[in-house]
Structure formats: C-alpha cells, structure tokens
Design a protein around this motif. Structure first.
Motif, PDB file in Angstrom:
ATOM      1  N   ALA A 193       0.793  -1.177   0.026  1.00 56.16           N
ATOM      2  CA  ALA A 193       0.001   0.052   0.050  1.00 56.16           C
ATOM      3  C   ALA A 193       0.977   1.204   0.017  1.00 56.16           C
ATOM      4  O   ALA A 193       0.390   2.401  -0.358  1.00 56.16           O
ATOM      5  CB  ALA A 193      -0.722  -0.040   1.341  1.00 56.16           C
ATOM      6  N   ARG A 194       1.963   1.206   0.386  1.00 59.54           N
ATOM      7  CA  ARG A 194       3.037   2.268   0.519  1.00 59.54           C
ATOM      8  C   ARG A 194       3.661   2.463  -0.735  1.00 59.54           C
ATOM      9  O   ARG A 194       4.606   3.677  -0.835  1.00 59.54           O
ATOM     10  CB  ARG A 194       4.112   2.188   1.452  1.00 59.54           C
ATOM     11  CG  ARG A 194       3.458   1.751   3.031  1.00 59.54           C
ATOM     12  CD  ARG A 194       4.464   1.599   4.130  1.00 59.54           C
ATOM     13  NE  ARG A 194       3.844   1.145   5.270  1.00 59.54           N
ATOM     14  CZ  ARG A 194       4.551   1.115   6.269  1.00 59.54           C
ATOM     15  NH1 ARG A 194       5.754   1.398   6.340  1.00 59.54           N
ATOM     16  NH2 ARG A 194       3.734   0.889   7.485  1.00 59.54           N
ATOM     17  N   LEU A 195       3.486   1.956  -1.911  1.00 62.41           N
ATOM     18  CA  LEU A 195       4.411   1.627  -3.194  1.00 62.41           C
ATOM     19  C   LEU A 195       3.731   2.585  -4.188  1.00 62.41           C
ATOM     20  O   LEU A 195       3.991   2.183  -5.321  1.00 62.41           O
ATOM     21  CB  LEU A 195       4.574   0.349  -3.300  1.00 62.41           C
ATOM     22  CG  LEU A 195       5.686  -0.187  -2.337  1.00 62.41           C
ATOM     23  CD1 LEU A 195       5.844  -1.705  -2.712  1.00 62.41           C
ATOM     24  CD2 LEU A 195       6.891   0.495  -1.993  1.00 62.41           C
ATOM     25  N   THR A 196       2.614   3.340  -4.135  1.00 61.29           N
ATOM     26  CA  THR A 196       1.960   3.951  -5.027  1.00 61.29           C
ATOM     27  C   THR A 196       2.815   4.608  -6.391  1.00 61.29           C
ATOM     28  O   THR A 196       2.259   4.877  -7.223  1.00 61.29           O
ATOM     29  CB  THR A 196       0.819   4.571  -4.810  1.00 61.29           C
ATOM     30  OG1 THR A 196       1.078   5.756  -3.694  1.00 61.29           O
ATOM     31  CG2 THR A 196      -0.290   3.629  -4.027  1.00 61.29           C
ATOM     32  N   VAL A 197       4.070   5.237  -5.762  1.00 63.34           N
ATOM     33  CA  VAL A 197       4.698   5.792  -6.695  1.00 63.34           C
ATOM     34  C   VAL A 197       5.928   5.408  -6.737  1.00 63.34           C
ATOM     35  O   VAL A 197       7.165   6.186  -7.206  1.00 63.34           O
ATOM     36  CB  VAL A 197       4.837   7.473  -6.208  1.00 63.34           C
ATOM     37  CG1 VAL A 197       3.502   8.198  -5.852  1.00 63.34           C
ATOM     38  CG2 VAL A 197       5.440   7.622  -4.789  1.00 63.34           C
ATOM     39  N   ALA A 198       6.179   4.191  -6.713  1.00 65.75           N
ATOM     40  CA  ALA A 198       7.381   3.506  -6.914  1.00 65.75           C
ATOM     41  C   ALA A 198       7.968   3.477  -8.465  1.00 65.75           C
ATOM     42  O   ALA A 198       7.273   3.517  -9.200  1.00 65.75           O
ATOM     43  CB  ALA A 198       7.543   2.083  -6.384  1.00 65.75           C
ATOM     44  N   HIS A 199       9.225   3.154  -8.733  1.00 58.81           N
ATOM     45  CA  HIS A 199       9.614   3.155 -10.020  1.00 58.81           C
ATOM     46  C   HIS A 199       9.739   1.512 -10.526  1.00 58.81           C
ATOM     47  O   HIS A 199       8.977   0.596 -10.011  1.00 58.81           O
ATOM     48  CB  HIS A 199      11.004   3.596 -10.169  1.00 58.81           C
ATOM     49  CG  HIS A 199      10.761   4.938 -10.049  1.00 58.81           C
ATOM     50  ND1 HIS A 199      11.065   5.706  -8.598  1.00 58.81           N
ATOM     51  CD2 HIS A 199      11.073   6.341 -10.651  1.00 58.81           C
ATOM     52  CE1 HIS A 199      11.219   6.789  -8.427  1.00 58.81           C
ATOM     53  NE2 HIS A 199      11.116   7.323  -9.843  1.00 58.81           N
ATOM     54  N   LEU A 200      10.305   1.281 -11.526  1.00 61.65           N
ATOM     55  CA  LEU A 200       9.904   0.054 -12.363  1.00 61.65           C
ATOM     56  C   LEU A 200      11.362  -0.857 -12.551  1.00 61.65           C
ATOM     57  O   LEU A 200      12.212  -0.123 -12.792  1.00 61.65           O
ATOM     58  CB  LEU A 200       9.090   0.466 -13.463  1.00 61.65           C
ATOM     59  CG  LEU A 200       7.687   1.097 -13.581  1.00 61.65           C
ATOM     60  CD1 LEU A 200       7.448   1.173 -14.814  1.00 61.65           C
ATOM     61  CD2 LEU A 200       6.844   0.223 -12.518  1.00 61.65           C
ATOM     62  N   ALA A 201      11.219  -2.252 -12.511  1.00 64.81           N
ATOM     63  CA  ALA A 201      11.989  -2.921 -12.914  1.00 64.81           C
ATOM     64  C   ALA A 201      11.494  -4.279 -13.723  1.00 64.81           C
ATOM     65  O   ALA A 201      10.314  -4.597 -13.657  1.00 64.81           O
ATOM     66  CB  ALA A 201      13.072  -3.380 -11.508  1.00 64.81           C
ATOM     67  N   ALA A 202      12.316  -4.801 -14.225  1.00 65.41           N
ATOM     68  CA  ALA A 202      11.949  -6.345 -15.023  1.00 65.41           C
ATOM     69  C   ALA A 202      12.290  -7.288 -14.074  1.00 65.41           C
ATOM     70  O   ALA A 202      13.428  -7.674 -13.800  1.00 65.41           O
ATOM     71  CB  ALA A 202      12.602  -6.266 -16.494  1.00 65.41           C
ATOM     72  N   PHE A 203      11.157  -8.123 -13.504  1.00 66.75           N
ATOM     73  CA  PHE A 203      11.277  -9.172 -12.558  1.00 66.75           C
ATOM     74  C   PHE A 203      11.315 -10.547 -13.314  1.00 66.75           C
ATOM     75  O   PHE A 203      10.452 -10.798 -14.327  1.00 66.75           O
ATOM     76  CB  PHE A 203      10.166  -9.195 -11.469  1.00 66.75           C
ATOM     77  CG  PHE A 203      10.365  -7.846 -10.546  1.00 66.75           C
ATOM     78  CD1 PHE A 203      11.000  -8.173  -9.242  1.00 66.75           C
ATOM     79  CD2 PHE A 203      10.135  -6.702 -11.141  1.00 66.75           C
ATOM     80  CE1 PHE A 203      11.197  -7.106  -8.497  1.00 66.75           C
ATOM     81  CE2 PHE A 203      10.143  -5.699  -9.999  1.00 66.75           C
ATOM     82  CZ  PHE A 203      10.852  -5.794  -8.691  1.00 66.75           C
ATOM     83  N   ASN A 204      12.272 -11.299 -12.743  1.00 70.90           N
ATOM     84  CA  ASN A 204      12.048 -12.846 -13.288  1.00 70.90           C
ATOM     85  C   ASN A 204      13.007 -13.458 -12.385  1.00 70.90           C
ATOM     86  O   ASN A 204      13.804 -13.019 -11.716  1.00 70.90           O
ATOM     87  CB  ASN A 204      12.667 -12.675 -14.882  1.00 70.90           C
ATOM     88  CG  ASN A 204      13.826 -12.549 -14.867  1.00 70.90           C
ATOM     89  OD1 ASN A 204      14.788 -13.104 -14.825  1.00 70.90           O
ATOM     90  ND2 ASN A 204      13.994 -11.245 -15.401  1.00 70.90           N
ATOM     91  N   LYS A 205      13.066 -14.934 -12.403  1.00 63.68           N
ATOM     92  CA  LYS A 205      13.838 -15.648 -11.397  1.00 63.68           C
ATOM     93  C   LYS A 205      15.341 -15.630 -12.026  1.00 63.68           C
ATOM     94  O   LYS A 205      16.350 -15.939 -11.057  1.00 63.68           O
ATOM     95  CB  LYS A 205      13.326 -17.316 -11.680  1.00 63.68           C
ATOM     96  CG  LYS A 205      13.862 -17.893 -12.954  1.00 63.68           C
ATOM     97  CD  LYS A 205      13.328 -19.335 -12.934  1.00 63.68           C
ATOM     98  CE  LYS A 205      13.850 -19.998 -14.100  1.00 63.68           C
ATOM     99  NZ  LYS A 205      13.469 -21.304 -14.139  1.00 63.68           N
ATOM    100  N   GLY A 206      15.861 -15.133 -12.914  1.00 61.16           N
ATOM    101  CA  GLY A 206      17.259 -15.111 -13.071  1.00 61.16           C
ATOM    102  C   GLY A 206      17.730 -13.565 -12.693  1.00 61.16           C
ATOM    103  O   GLY A 206      18.706 -13.369 -13.074  1.00 61.16           O
TER     104      GLY A 206
END
Length: 324
Positions: free
Chosen positions: A15-28
C-alpha cells in the motif's frame, strides 16, 4: 527497518508503493528477494531505484544498493530462445509479480491496480497526475502508451558480472512504447550464439522520456541463450547517437547501452528539442537508431562495418592479382 517491513503481510507493505519506479522481474534477476543476506524480502523494491548523477561504480548494474552482489540461485536463468521471445514482469515491487505469493496481488499493470485500457493523462479514471503532469501510478514517466520511451535488454558473453564493460554489453532486444503493462515480451535474434556453460550476463535498460528527474535504469540478470544454432559472435558495440532528424546518421550494427546524466561514463549527449517540440531525451527507439524487436544487425558478419571492410579488402586483393 527493511527486515521489519519484510515480515509484514504483503498488502500492508504494498500500500505504500503507489509512486515506486519499475524494474523487470524474473527468476534470473539479481537481488531477487532483496539485498540483505539471510533476510529474504518478497516485497523487495531494491531493483527499481532510479539512477542519476552517480559514479560508474554505482550505476553500473545497480551497484548503488548492492543489487549486483546478490545473484540468482544456481541454475536460475532468464532464458533467451534464439529466434523466439521471452517474457518478464515489469513491476514496481516484487510483491506485485507472480514471484511472490503466487501472484495474488498482480494485475495487468505494474502497480497491481486496475486502469483503463487506454490509460492516459486524459483518461486517468480517478488516478492522480504526477507533479510533472504525467501518469503517476504506475510511475512510467509518460503521458500515454505512445509516448512511453522504450526499454531494452543487452547481453555480455561472460559469466562473471564484474567482467561486463560498456565494450562487451550489446543491446539485443528493444520493445517500443514500454514500460507499460506488467507482462512484457522481448524478441531474440535467431543468430544469437550460445552462452558459456555458466551463462551470460544480461541487463534491462530504460531511459524515461521526461516526466520527472532525467534518470536511467539498469538492472542485471543471469541469462542463457537456448536453441542456439549460430556460432557467429556479437560484434563490439558502439555508442548510439541521437539521429531522429536524419536516420542516415544512426549508428548501424551493435550498440552499447546508453549512459546518460551520470557523474561519469556518459556515452550520449543531447541538447535542444525533438521533432515533437519536447526536450530531447535519449531513448531505446528510432530516435537513437534502435529498431523495435530483435536487433538482428549485432553480429560480427552483420551490416555493422565488418562485412563491408572484408569486402573492400577482398576486392583490393583481387585487383592485386593475389586472389586464388
């Protein structure tokens, strides 16, 4: 503080992350589950921190918060099928991907919320604008999908992340008009050669088109090319240049990832305004000579100068009567 937050139920932290930035998530990916040894954080937002005005030792593979010191588990790779495509989850937090809690807190969007299909600053459905007049949630640094700057994956054919340099890290796939939705696919050139047995090192890269601080993003992954049939290596990459006004001036062939607005090591500079009348901002799209999809011209025998030089040399030898 991090260890305490990691123990909270997923919804409370997210709920605290509404203005967070972005990254590409995956298991590697590097720094999956956070950057505190022995304290897995399934709500980790460590990879999404933007990079701005940093020394190369800090921005390179997101060393600023030690992301590069936390490799994925042995045997976990981002798999790159030669001639095919692969999928990652672009999100503002690991808890908003299928890597956490079976994906119970995911949506089509990187922030886990629901937004209109034609989401834009003129169709926010109640969501707020950013201070710069752009979409705020998710923080995609754009006014609409068509203005999303583009993201890219690059590869280095070494297995040790400390051995990756600007001179061996080659952009091999670009996706125009991203980041946008959570599930994002990238195309792989058919001629990608196999990686060393211990895998390659890849990087996800993004330079936003305005809408706030002029920063960049770079995050590491252990990757492995699958179904490889070619043995032609990738060529040494060159720094891209701004070429929106004249595509003939674009750098051809293998290109480096773009480093911009850092304290050192920048390999691209822009001034003035683009053709839309906005301040120029380097981007993984045609403005800097990148095609959408697989970058098929990155190999040693591709049209990056290597072939033409060989042809010129062969022609000279023939004229000298030395060709037999």
């Amino acid at each position: 503080m991090r260890s305490a937050l990691a123990l909270l139920p997923v919804p409370i932290f997210l709920a605290r992350l509404t203005v967070a930035h972005l990254a590409a998530f995956n298991k590697g990916m590097y720094c999956l589950n956070g950057t505190v040894a022995g304290q897995p954080d399934v709500n980790s937002g460590d990879p999404v921190t933007p990079l701005w005005n940093l020394q190369q030792s800090d921005y390179w593979f997101h060393h600023v918060n030690k992301c590069d010191e936390f490799p994925p588990a042995p045997g976990d790779f981002l798999e790159l099928p030669a001639g095919g495509s692969f999928t990652v989850e672009v999100a503002s937090n690991q808890g908003l991907t299928t890597l956490t809690d079976g994906g119970k807190h995911t949506s089509e969007w990187p922030d886990g919320q629901n937004h209109p299909e034609d989401y834009s600053i003129t169709n926010l459905a109640g969501a707020p604008l950013s201070p710069s007049g752009c979409i705020r949630n998710p923080n995609m640094h754009t006014q609409n999908q068509s203005m999303a700057a583009g993201t890219a994956f690059a590869i280095a054919y070494v297995s040790d992340i400390s051995q990756v340099t600007p001179d061996n890290l080659v952009v091999f796939s670009v996706r125009y008009n991203t980041p946008w939705k959570r599930v994002t696919s990238y195309d792989v050139p058919a001629n990608m050669p196999a990686c060393p047995e211990a895998g390659c090192i890849c990087a996800w890269n993004w330079i936003p088109n305005g809408c706030g601080e002029p920063n960049m993003y770079m995050h590491g992954h252990k990757c492995m090319v699958t179904n490889a049939t070619s043995t032609t290596p990738v060529a040494a990459p060159k720094p891209p240049v701004w070429c929106e006004e004249d595509q003939s001036q674009c750098v051809q062939g293998a290109k480096q990832v773009m480093v911009w607005n850092q304290a050192e090591g920048n390999n691209i500079a822009v001034t003035g305004y683009d053709l839309a009348g906005d301040h120029k901002s380097p981007a993984y799209n045609s403005k800097c000579g990148f095609k959408d999809g697989a970058q098929n011209d990155i190999f040693g025998n591709a049209s990056n100068g290597t072939s033409s030089r060989k042809k010129r040399m062969t022609h000279k030898v023939k004229r000298a009567g030395l060709f037999f």
